[in-house]
Motif scaffolding. Structure first.
Motif, mmCIF file in Angstrom:
data_model
loop_
_atom_site.group_PDB
_atom_site.id
_atom_site.type_symbol
_atom_site.label_atom_id
_atom_site.label_comp_id
_atom_site.label_asym_id
_atom_site.label_seq_id
_atom_site.Cartn_x
_atom_site.Cartn_y
_atom_site.Cartn_z
ATOM 1 N N ASN A 224 10.548 18.794 -36.814
ATOM 2 C CA ASN A 224 10.609 18.132 -35.505
ATOM 3 C C ASN A 224 11.706 18.711 -34.632
ATOM 4 O O ASN A 224 11.525 18.860 -33.422
ATOM 5 C CB ASN A 224 10.768 16.618 -35.680
ATOM 6 N N ALA A 225 12.845 19.047 -35.221
ATOM 7 C CA ALA A 225 13.929 19.668 -34.452
ATOM 8 C C ALA A 225 13.473 21.005 -33.867
ATOM 9 O O ALA A 225 13.707 21.290 -32.682
ATOM 10 C CB ALA A 225 15.164 19.859 -35.335
ATOM 11 N N ILE A 226 12.820 21.806 -34.685
ATOM 12 C CA ILE A 226 12.320 23.103 -34.207
ATOM 13 C C ILE A 226 11.263 22.902 -33.136
ATOM 14 O O ILE A 226 11.265 23.569 -32.101
ATOM 15 C CB ILE A 226 11.810 23.949 -35.388
ATOM 16 N N ASP A 227 10.353 21.955 -33.373
ATOM 17 C CA ASP A 227 9.285 21.679 -32.411
ATOM 18 C C ASP A 227 9.841 21.232 -31.063
ATOM 19 O O ASP A 227 9.289 21.575 -30.014
ATOM 20 C CB ASP A 227 8.341 20.613 -32.981
ATOM 21 N N VAL B 84 11.255 6.107 -34.612
ATOM 22 C CA VAL B 84 9.920 5.509 -34.742
ATOM 23 C C VAL B 84 9.030 6.183 -35.784
ATOM 24 O O VAL B 84 8.024 5.611 -36.189
ATOM 25 C CB VAL B 84 9.182 5.482 -33.375
ATOM 26 N N GLN B 85 9.383 7.386 -36.214
ATOM 27 C CA GLN B 85 8.579 8.088 -37.213
ATOM 28 C C GLN B 85 9.424 8.401 -38.436
ATOM 29 O O GLN B 85 10.643 8.550 -38.329
ATOM 30 C CB GLN B 85 8.019 9.395 -36.634
ATOM 31 N N LYS B 86 8.745 8.529 -39.567
ATOM 32 C CA LYS B 86 9.424 8.868 -40.821
ATOM 33 C C LYS B 86 8.406 9.425 -41.787
ATOM 34 O O LYS B 86 7.199 9.232 -41.615
ATOM 35 C CB LYS B 86 10.110 7.636 -41.409
ATOM 36 N N PRO B 87 8.873 10.120 -42.830
ATOM 37 C CA PRO B 87 7.936 10.581 -43.852
ATOM 38 C C PRO B 87 7.238 9.384 -44.511
ATOM 39 O O PRO B 87 7.840 8.307 -44.682
ATOM 40 C CB PRO B 87 8.829 11.314 -44.854
ATOM 41 N N GLU B 88 6.008 9.577 -44.871
ATOM 42 C CA GLU B 88 5.143 8.495 -45.349
ATOM 43 C C GLU B 88 5.740 7.670 -46.492
ATOM 44 O O GLU B 88 5.686 6.455 -46.482
ATOM 45 C CB GLU B 88 3.802 9.084 -45.792
ATOM 46 N N ARG B 89 6.341 8.295 -47.476
ATOM 47 C CA ARG B 89 6.819 7.575 -48.659
ATOM 48 C C ARG B 89 8.286 7.145 -48.575
ATOM 49 O O ARG B 89 8.831 6.629 -49.532
ATOM 50 C CB ARG B 89 6.594 8.426 -49.901
ATOM 51 N N SER B 90 8.899 7.354 -47.433
ATOM 52 C CA SER B 90 10.316 7.010 -47.307
ATOM 53 C C SER B 90 10.499 5.514 -47.052
ATOM 54 O O SER B 90 9.603 4.832 -46.555
ATOM 55 C CB SER B 90 10.965 7.816 -46.183
ATOM 56 N N GLY C 40 18.345 16.566 -23.284
ATOM 57 C CA GLY C 40 16.987 16.014 -23.304
ATOM 58 C C GLY C 40 16.323 16.156 -24.658
ATOM 59 O O GLY C 40 15.676 15.220 -25.151
ATOM 60 N N ALA C 41 16.478 17.332 -25.267
ATOM 61 C CA ALA C 41 15.865 17.562 -26.586
ATOM 62 C C ALA C 41 16.518 16.678 -27.645
ATOM 63 O O ALA C 41 15.841 16.144 -28.524
ATOM 64 C CB ALA C 41 15.979 19.039 -26.970
ATOM 65 N N ILE C 42 17.838 16.504 -27.548
ATOM 66 C CA ILE C 42 18.542 15.616 -28.490
ATOM 67 C C ILE C 42 18.024 14.187 -28.324
ATOM 68 O O ILE C 42 17.772 13.482 -29.301
ATOM 69 C CB ILE C 42 20.073 15.672 -28.272
ATOM 70 N N ALA C 43 17.850 13.734 -27.085
ATOM 71 C CA ALA C 43 17.341 12.384 -26.832
ATOM 72 C C ALA C 43 15.935 12.221 -27.398
ATOM 73 O O ALA C 43 15.612 11.195 -28.006
ATOM 74 C CB ALA C 43 17.369 12.083 -25.332
ATOM 75 N N ASP C 44 15.088 13.244 -27.210
ATOM 76 C CA ASP C 44 13.724 13.198 -27.759
ATOM 77 C C ASP C 44 13.752 13.140 -29.284
ATOM 78 O O ASP C 44 12.991 12.393 -29.897
ATOM 79 C CB ASP C 44 12.922 14.428 -27.313
ATOM 80 N N PHE C 45 14.627 13.932 -29.896
ATOM 81 C CA PHE C 45 14.763 13.937 -31.358
ATOM 82 C C PHE C 45 15.191 12.553 -31.842
ATOM 83 O O PHE C 45 14.626 12.011 -32.794
ATOM 84 C CB PHE C 45 15.783 14.998 -31.780
ATOM 85 N N ARG C 46 16.146 11.994 -31.187
ATOM 86 C CA ARG C 46 16.652 10.672 -31.563
ATOM 87 C C ARG C 46 15.542 9.616 -31.486
ATOM 88 O O ARG C 46 15.350 8.827 -32.406
ATOM 89 C CB ARG C 46 17.819 10.321 -30.646
ATOM 90 N N ARG C 47 14.800 9.599 -30.372
ATOM 91 C CA ARG C 47 13.699 8.630 -30.211
ATOM 92 C C ARG C 47 12.640 8.831 -31.288
ATOM 93 O O ARG C 47 12.129 7.864 -31.855
ATOM 94 C CB ARG C 47 13.074 8.766 -28.824
ATOM 95 N N PHE D 60 12.067 14.353 -46.314
ATOM 96 C CA PHE D 60 12.771 13.930 -45.103
ATOM 97 C C PHE D 60 13.448 15.096 -44.388
ATOM 98 O O PHE D 60 13.359 15.227 -43.172
ATOM 99 C CB PHE D 60 13.812 12.853 -45.414
ATOM 100 N N ARG D 61 14.144 15.974 -45.134
ATOM 101 C CA ARG D 61 14.837 17.090 -44.478
ATOM 102 C C ARG D 61 13.841 18.017 -43.781
ATOM 103 O O ARG D 61 14.085 18.501 -42.677
ATOM 104 C CB ARG D 61 15.681 17.862 -45.488
ATOM 105 N N TYR D 62 12.685 18.217 -44.396
ATOM 106 C CA TYR D 62 11.666 19.091 -43.805
ATOM 107 C C TYR D 62 11.017 18.419 -42.594
ATOM 108 O O TYR D 62 10.704 19.073 -41.601
ATOM 109 C CB TYR D 62 10.636 19.486 -44.854
ATOM 110 N N PHE D 63 10.833 17.110 -42.676
ATOM 111 C CA PHE D 63 10.327 16.336 -41.546
ATOM 112 C C PHE D 63 11.272 16.477 -40.350
ATOM 113 O O PHE D 63 10.849 16.762 -39.234
ATOM 114 C CB PHE D 63 10.190 14.860 -41.967
ATOM 115 N N LEU D 64 12.570 16.279 -40.603
ATOM 116 C CA LEU D 64 13.568 16.391 -39.533
ATOM 117 C C LEU D 64 13.622 17.809 -38.978
ATOM 118 O O LEU D 64 13.656 18.014 -37.760
ATOM 119 C CB LEU D 64 14.945 15.973 -40.051
ATOM 120 N N MET D 65 13.625 18.797 -39.887
ATOM 121 C CA MET D 65 13.720 20.198 -39.468
ATOM 122 C C MET D 65 12.526 20.600 -38.601
ATOM 123 O O MET D 65 12.695 21.198 -37.532
ATOM 124 C CB MET D 65 13.790 21.122 -40.682
#
Length: 157
Positions: free
Chosen positions: A24-27, A66-72, A55-62, A17-22
């Motif tokens: 996406n934040a960088i992207d 709707v997305q999450k790591p597969e096994r979470s 805008g980037a914060i809003a995109d991150f939030r959205r 999860f932390r790597y998923f969030l990171m």
């Protein structure tokens, strides 16, 4: 703008999860990011701090709604305004790389001890190490440059 995100659920640790969030934040171009695992009663939680333009914060939030790591398995996501410091995303990525290497090295050593590791596997591992070292050096130089600039702004030498 700064945001604190608290994700709780029965399975939010050890699923990336932390790597998923990171990633996406960088992207999304967020310049600040930090995440850690914790517990909220009996439920696991991931707490992330992000910093960037609105805008980037809003995109991150959205995205994380709707997305999450597969096994979470998530039971709740809470978004709160945040006022404190947020680590630079690149610095956090560097820490994550070191954490993953720290996890991988004992496993690789066990593999080496329990098998007749071929020279090809050992060369691949050595190549990974050589690939990572220049990135660490560049990040460290950037941190040193930032510290110098901050000291100059504060009148410190």
């Amino acid at each position: 703008m700064k945001l604190k995100v608290i994700i709780t659920g029965p399975k939010v640790h050890d699923v990336g999860f932390r790597y998923f969030l990171m990633s996406n934040a960088i992207d999304l171009g967020l310049n600040g990011f930090r995440a850690r695992n914790g517990m909220n009663g009996k439920e696991q939680e991931v707490i992330a701090l992000v910093e960037g333009d609105e805008g980037a914060i809003a995109d991150f939030r959205r995205l994380i709604e709707v997305q999450k790591p597969e096994r979470s398995e998530i039971s709740n996501i809470v978004f709160k305004d945040y006022e404190g410091d947020v680590m630079r995303a690149g610095e956090y990525a560097q820490i994550c790389t070191a954490l993953q290497l720290n996890k991988a090295i004992p496993i690789l050593l066990k593999i080496q001890d329990n098998t007749n590791a071929t020279p090809q596997i050992l060369e691949e591992v050595k190549g990974l190490r050589e690939d990572l070292q220049p990135g660490f050096a560049m990040q460290f130089q950037q941190v040193q440059s930032d510290v110098r600039a901050i000291k100059e702004r504060l009148g410190m030498r």
